[in-house]
Every structure is written in structure tokens, then in C-alpha cells.
Design an enzyme around this catalytic site. Structure first.
Site, PDB file in Angstrom:
ATOM      1  N   ARG A  15     -31.166 -77.677  40.098  1.00  0.00           N
ATOM      2  CA  ARG A  15     -29.811 -77.197  40.357  1.00  0.00           C
ATOM      3  C   ARG A  15     -28.846 -77.803  39.336  1.00  0.00           C
ATOM      4  NH1 ARG A  15     -29.523 -78.780  46.644  1.00  0.00           N
ATOM      5  NH2 ARG A  15     -30.858 -80.457  45.822  1.00  0.00           N
ATOM      6  N   LYS A  75     -27.177 -84.004  43.031  1.00  0.00           N
ATOM      7  CA  LYS A  75     -27.823 -85.107  43.727  1.00  0.00           C
ATOM      8  C   LYS A  75     -27.191 -86.439  43.366  1.00  0.00           C
ATOM      9  CE  LYS A  75     -30.578 -84.962  46.268  1.00  0.00           C
ATOM     10  NZ  LYS A  75     -30.357 -84.836  47.736  1.00  0.00           N
ATOM     11  N   TYR A  94     -23.607 -84.840  46.300  1.00  0.00           N
ATOM     12  CA  TYR A  94     -24.271 -85.326  47.501  1.00  0.00           C
ATOM     13  C   TYR A  94     -24.629 -86.793  47.287  1.00  0.00           C
ATOM     14  CZ  TYR A  94     -24.972 -80.587  49.377  1.00  0.00           C
ATOM     15  OH  TYR A  94     -24.781 -79.335  49.888  1.00  0.00           O
ATOM     16  N   HIS A  96     -25.536 -89.177  50.533  1.00  0.00           N
ATOM     17  CA  HIS A  96     -26.452 -89.592  51.607  1.00  0.00           C
ATOM     18  C   HIS A  96     -26.681 -91.100  51.560  1.00  0.00           C
ATOM     19  CE1 HIS A  96     -27.278 -85.421  52.621  1.00  0.00           C
ATOM     20  NE2 HIS A  96     -27.549 -85.170  51.355  1.00  0.00           N
ATOM     21  N   GLU A 118     -21.557 -84.125  51.637  1.00  0.00           N
ATOM     22  CA  GLU A 118     -22.079 -83.970  52.997  1.00  0.00           C
ATOM     23  C   GLU A 118     -21.147 -84.469  54.079  1.00  0.00           C
ATOM     24  OE1 GLU A 118     -23.590 -88.017  51.670  1.00  0.00           O
ATOM     25  OE2 GLU A 118     -23.381 -86.049  50.746  1.00  0.00           O
ATOM     26  N   LEU A 240     -29.021 -84.276  62.962  1.00  0.00           N
ATOM     27  CA  LEU A 240     -28.099 -84.874  61.986  1.00  0.00           C
ATOM     28  C   LEU A 240     -26.914 -85.503  62.693  1.00  0.00           C
ATOM     29  CD1 LEU A 240     -27.064 -85.125  58.959  1.00  0.00           C
ATOM     30  CD2 LEU A 240     -25.855 -82.984  59.403  1.00  0.00           C
ATOM     31  N   ASP A 270     -33.128 -86.879  53.967  1.00  0.00           N
ATOM     32  CA  ASP A 270     -32.007 -87.371  53.156  1.00  0.00           C
ATOM     33  C   ASP A 270     -31.219 -88.447  53.886  1.00  0.00           C
ATOM     34  OD1 ASP A 270     -32.092 -86.161  50.648  1.00  0.00           O
ATOM     35  OD2 ASP A 270     -31.175 -84.323  51.371  1.00  0.00           O
ATOM     36  N   ALA A 299     -37.004 -84.762  49.672  1.00  0.00           N
ATOM     37  CA  ALA A 299     -35.598 -85.102  49.893  1.00  0.00           C
ATOM     38  C   ALA A 299     -34.619 -84.125  49.245  1.00  0.00           C
ATOM     39  CB  ALA A 299     -35.324 -86.520  49.390  1.00  0.00           C
ATOM     40  N   ASN A 300     -35.098 -83.219  48.434  1.00  0.00           N
ATOM     41  CA  ASN A 300     -34.206 -82.203  47.851  1.00  0.00           C
ATOM     42  C   ASN A 300     -34.873 -80.836  47.935  1.00  0.00           C
ATOM     43  OD1 ASN A 300     -36.100 -83.056  45.879  1.00  0.00           O
ATOM     44  ND2 ASN A 300     -34.811 -82.323  44.200  1.00  0.00           N
ATOM     45  N   MET A 301     -35.175 -80.423  49.151  1.00  0.00           N
ATOM     46  CA  MET A 301     -35.873 -79.153  49.370  1.00  0.00           C
ATOM     47  C   MET A 301     -35.215 -77.968  48.677  1.00  0.00           C
ATOM     48  SD  MET A 301     -37.095 -79.356  53.354  1.00  0.00           S
ATOM     49  CE  MET A 301     -37.624 -77.633  53.340  1.00  0.00           C
TER      50      MET A 301
END
Length: 371
Positions: A15, A75, A94, A96, A118, A240, A270, A299-301
Site C-alpha cells: 500500500r 503502517k 496506523y 497500534h 485507528e 477490538l 495488530d 498483522a497487515n492483512m
């Protein structure tokens, strides 16, 4: 403002923080956008596309970080990127942080202004920047779970939808938020038997109204979780707590009692994961086995469907990127309480309460810094 977009370097992460269309919008607001060469090449976004949108191409990440006032990523910064951050620089990505004390400590040390996608909120306590990736991950969870139920992948050799005369697989979804709702939708569509558990009866009612008797809904008690997990062929963990560590819903002892060859897909990894046996994996080595149960904990599907994910993410992140660039971080956060919730670390202090509590840091409210 000078805005920088480095190429993502996490394993199999394709990405990119800004699409050419987003770059064009920022340039139209009078900002300069620096993009590392090749940042979007893996998903068909060429350097020429970025130049045509108004970006300046730079050769490496060091040049991006050195020149940009605002860094837009996907990320969390990787170890090679952390030394490139500087005091007062805005990092928008992101993060996390709750399950990652080392990253948190490094960001505190950097002095950067760290805004996490997030934890940015929306009306009605929603998480609009997490939602598009949660939609992707929820739909992918059933897809990858079905694949790893195949015998060649270590699973028990079960077809998710079954065939006439043979029962469909039992899919258990822990959590009925965005991830869970999307997982349920795909699992139902593939013909699985579906059980979804959640602590909110209202969310269960909403799913029941949508799917009716095609699913079974249960309140997420210890008893119901145990019963469902022991009968499951595929368990999807999607519970979550915004900004905090995910609740551990399935113990190691319970995993040991699951069917051999069953599959766990822990989408909450995550934030630390819903299963006591979970640990982060990568797209290069996505699974491991504990007590005969296959664990998929990437962790980054959404990075595996990177083009779809990038455009979906930019739809959500661009408005706040524009606000940060147009107004500067202080004024943008003063003006927007939802964006203010995204501030996790600033000027060496932890400004998000759940992260501070989880990791034992002092908490300084964002409002205190802004005042």
C-alpha cells in the site's frame, strides 16, 4: 506545507500513503508533496502518475523524511525509519501502539507528533479511518480461513460451503463490529454455518435483522465462547477496544481442546490478538500451528489486496491530511475533536489514555498540549 510519502518497507506491504489523486488535491491547496520513487509501483501507480499529479519525486526515504513536515504512511515506522523522524515532525499513519512498547518508546524519544489513523473518531463513536481496512480484513479473513482449511495448507480438509449431503464448515466470529460484520457477510455468502458472538445485544440484533436464520447469534459469555470455539472449524477473532490491547477471549487451554486442523484467523493481532496463542506473522510466513490448530496472524492483512486497500484508505484519510496541512497540527486538532482523538504521542509525551495505561506511561491529555 511539505508533505512526504515514503515507500512502505514492512514485509509484503504494497500500500502507499497517498494516491496520485490525493496528491493532486493537496497540491491544489498549495502544498508541496514529496514522493519516494517507486512508492506506488507495486499497485500500478507509476512515478509518472505522481509527477502528473504535481508531486516531486525523491530518490529515497531519507530524503522524504529530511524534507517533509508531514509524513503520510500506511503502517507504523519500521526500525530503519525511526531514526529519520525528528522533533516537531508530524507522522500520520496506523500505529497500534498498545501492544508495542518498543515502538512507543522510540516515538516518544523522537519528539514527533504522532497521529494514529485507528484512534481518530467519527460521529456516534465510530472509527472511520479504521473502518475501510476493517471491511477489507473482515472479508479477507473468511477467504484466507477457507484456504487454510485445505489439507495442503495444514487444515482438516474441509470445504467451507460443504456440498449436498455433507455439512458446511462452522465459522465462529468473535466480535460484531466492522470486521465481524464483514466476515459474517462473506461466510454466509460462501454457504458456511455461521455463529457470531458479541457483548452488545444491539449489534447482534442488527446482524440478525440483516441475515435472519442464516446465522446464529450469541452473547459473548465465557460459556458461549467456549462452546462455539470447540465446535468451530474456523474461528475469526475480531474483538477490538479502540486504541487499547485487544481482549484475550480464547485461552491457550481452550485452543488445545479445539478440533485438530481447525483454523484461527486473528484479525485483532495488530492490537495484540484475541487468542492467547497468537503472535504476529507476515505474508511471507503467514501461519504457525499450536496444538494442531492453524493460526493465521498476519498483522497487515489488507496489504495483500494493496490496490483496493490503498484507494479505500485514501477515501478516509485525505480529509484529515488536508486539515493538518492547511491549518497545522495544533489548529487542526483544536478545531476537530474527532481528529484530536488521533493524537497518540506528541513532543515526547503520551497523549492517548489507553496507550498510557496499557504501557505504564504518564498520560498528558491532548487538550493540555494544545492549550
Amino acid at each position: 506545507m511539505r508533505i512526504g510519502v515514503p515507500r512502505e518497507i514492512k514485509v509484503h506491504e504494497y500500500r502507499v500513503g497517498l494516491t496520485p489523486a490525493s496528491v493532486r488535491e493537496l497540491c491544489a491547496h498549495g502544498h508541496q508533496v514529496l514522493v519516494q520513487g517507486g512508492a506506488g509501483a507495486a499497485i500500478g501507480l507509476s512515478d509518472d502518475d505522481y509527477r502528473a499529479a504535481g508531486a516531486t519525486l525523491v530518490p529515497d526515504a531519507a530524503a522524504v523524511f529530511a524534507q517533509a513536515e508531514l509524513i503520510v504512511k500506511v503502517k507504523e515506522p519500521q526500525p530503519a525509519e525511526l531514526p529519520l523522524l525528528r522533533p516537531g515532525q508530524i507522522l500520520y499513519t496506523y500505529l497500534h501502539l498498545a501492544p508495542d512498547p518498543a515502538l512507543t518508546a522510540a516515538l516518544i524519544q523522537s519528539g514527533a507528533i504522532c497521529i494514529a489513523y485507528e484512534t481518530i473518531t467519527g460521529p456516534g463513536h465510530t472509527l472511520p479511518l479504521l473502518a475501510p481496512m476493517s471491511e477489507v480484513a473482515g472479508r479477507m479473513a473468511v477467504q484466507v480461513g477457507a484456504h487454510h482449511l485445505e489439507k495442503s495448507q495444514g487444515g482438516m480438509g474441509v470445504l467451507l460451503g460443504g456440498v449436498p449431503g455433507v455439512p458446511a464448515a462452522h465459522v465462529v466470529v468473535l466480535g460484531a463490529g466492522t470486521v465481524g460484520a464483514n466476515a459474517v457477510q462473506v461466510a454466509v455468502g460462501m454457504g458456511a454455518r455461521v455463529t457470531v458472538l458479541n457483548r452488545s445485544i444491539e449489534k447482534l440484533r442488527a446482524l440478525d435483522a440483516l441475515h435472519g436464520n442464516r446465522i446464529r447469534t450469541l452473547l459473548a459469555s465465557v460459556h458461549h465462547i467456549e462452546q462455539a470455539v470447540l465446535d468451530a472449524d474456523l474461528v475469526i477473532g475480531s474483538a477490538l477496544v479502540a486504541g487499547a490491547a485487544a481482549p484475550r477471549l480464547v485461552s491457550r487451554a481452550l485452543v488445545a481442546r479445539m478440533k485438530k486442523g481447525a483454523v484461527v484467523v486473528d484479525v485483532a493481532i495488530d492490537q495484540g490478538g484475541c487468542f492467547e496463542t497468537s503472535r504476529p506473522t507476515t505474508h511471507a510466513e503467514p501461519t504457525f500451528v499450536v496444538d494442531g490448530v492453524v493460526h493465521y496472524c498476519v498483522a497487515n492483512m489488507p496489504g495483500n489486496v494493496a490496490r483496493t486497500s490503498t484507494f479505500a484508505l485514501n477515501n478516509a484519510t485525505l480529509p484529515h491530511a488536508l486539515a493538518l496541512a492547511d491549518k497545522g497540527w495544533r489548529q487542526a486538532l483544536r478545531d476537530d475533536p474527532h481528529l484530536r482523538q488521533g493524537l497518540n504521542i506528541a513532543q515526547g509525551r503520551v497523549t492517548y489514555q489507553a496507550v498510557a495505561q496499557q504501557l505504564g506511561h504518564a498520560w498528558v491529555p491532548a487538550e493540555q498540549l494544545l492549550d
